[in-house]
Design a protein around this motif. Sequence first.
Motif, short mmCIF file in Angstrom:
data_model
loop_
_atom_site.label_atom_id
_atom_site.label_comp_id
_atom_site.label_asym_id
_atom_site.label_seq_id
_atom_site.Cartn_x
_atom_site.Cartn_y
_atom_site.Cartn_z
N ASP A 184 20.33 -25.66 5.15
CA ASP A 184 20.28 -25.44 3.70
C ASP A 184 20.99 -24.15 3.30
O ASP A 184 21.47 -24.02 2.16
N GLY A 185 21.06 -23.19 4.22
CA GLY A 185 21.73 -21.92 3.92
C GLY A 185 23.16 -21.87 4.40
O GLY A 185 23.79 -20.80 4.37
N GLY A 186 23.70 -23.01 4.86
CA GLY A 186 25.09 -23.06 5.29
C GLY A 186 25.32 -22.64 6.73
O GLY A 186 26.46 -22.40 7.14
N SER A 187 24.24 -22.55 7.52
CA SER A 187 24.35 -22.20 8.94
C SER A 187 24.13 -23.45 9.78
O SER A 187 23.77 -24.51 9.26
N PRO A 188 24.33 -23.35 11.11
CA PRO A 188 23.97 -24.47 11.98
C PRO A 188 22.48 -24.75 11.87
O PRO A 188 21.70 -23.90 11.42
N PRO A 189 22.04 -25.94 12.29
CA PRO A 189 20.60 -26.22 12.28
C PRO A 189 19.82 -25.13 13.01
O PRO A 189 20.20 -24.72 14.11
N GLU A 190 18.76 -24.66 12.39
CA GLU A 190 17.98 -23.57 12.98
C GLU A 190 17.34 -24.04 14.28
O GLU A 190 16.78 -25.13 14.36
N LEU A 191 17.40 -23.17 15.29
CA LEU A 191 16.87 -23.50 16.61
C LEU A 191 15.58 -22.76 16.88
O LEU A 191 15.38 -21.62 16.42
#
Length: 269
Positions: free
Chosen positions: A166-173
């Motif tokens: 949602d913030g334009g980064s890769p999926p949070e891990l």
Amino acid sequence: MIAPIAPLRRTAAAWGAGGGVAAVLLAGPGVAMAQTEAHFQYGSHTNPFTETTSGTVILTMQHASMWKFGDNFFFVDFLDDGGDDGFNEMDAYGEWYSNFSLGKITGRDLGFGPFADFGVFAGVALGTDANFRQWLPGARIAWKLPRFIFLNTDLMYGIDGGKGVDGGSPPELDGRFVLDVNGLLPFNLGSLAFSITGHAEYQGATTDEFGNDVPSSILAQPQLRWDVGQAVGGSANGLHAGIEYQYWSNKLGTEVDENVIQLLVVWGF
């Protein structure tokens, strides 16, 4: 590019906390408190999301320096494969580490047997193309072995510092453990000076913000360097040429494995 997971790419021979950086900085003909290198690399790299391969130029600037309580190291890679698929087009990726040597902090020689020193460090990894960020606290064992300038074992815990999809980064891990072995071994063949340096790293499996499994991976990047400057009568540790072999299993969180031999030129100053 939206990558499920980003690499921890230590290209530096000088990456060595708790005695490693110190050893490299003091390995040349004169004592130095800092060392900077510029690298040129070229090889055929794979986009793991399309499984296409392109000739890729990597320009690296790296720096290592000693300080009162340990040492610092950072590098920045600039990558361009000349393509237009959104992968490795004028991308930049970097890491910074500050190591706190327990020997320096306590003022005591903590080495015994095969152990040279112990340290704790804080690191950060940043990627511009994928808007990637990761925090990397860790601990180090610095080994004392014959002929090695340094040999280290690092245990880190990767903490995703991005903003998620949602913030334009890769999926949070979710967090994951990372184990890295890095070192430098010089040797001579007649009057010619060579070295083998680099690292091999294991990243544990984890899950992303959608509950998808992200597999474990291995990234190994050994370099074979020839000291060209010394061979032609110049200063040692100035100009090097050689190759870097890269093995990357499950590259960037995919199931793609990569084997690449890259041309390597290193200028130390």
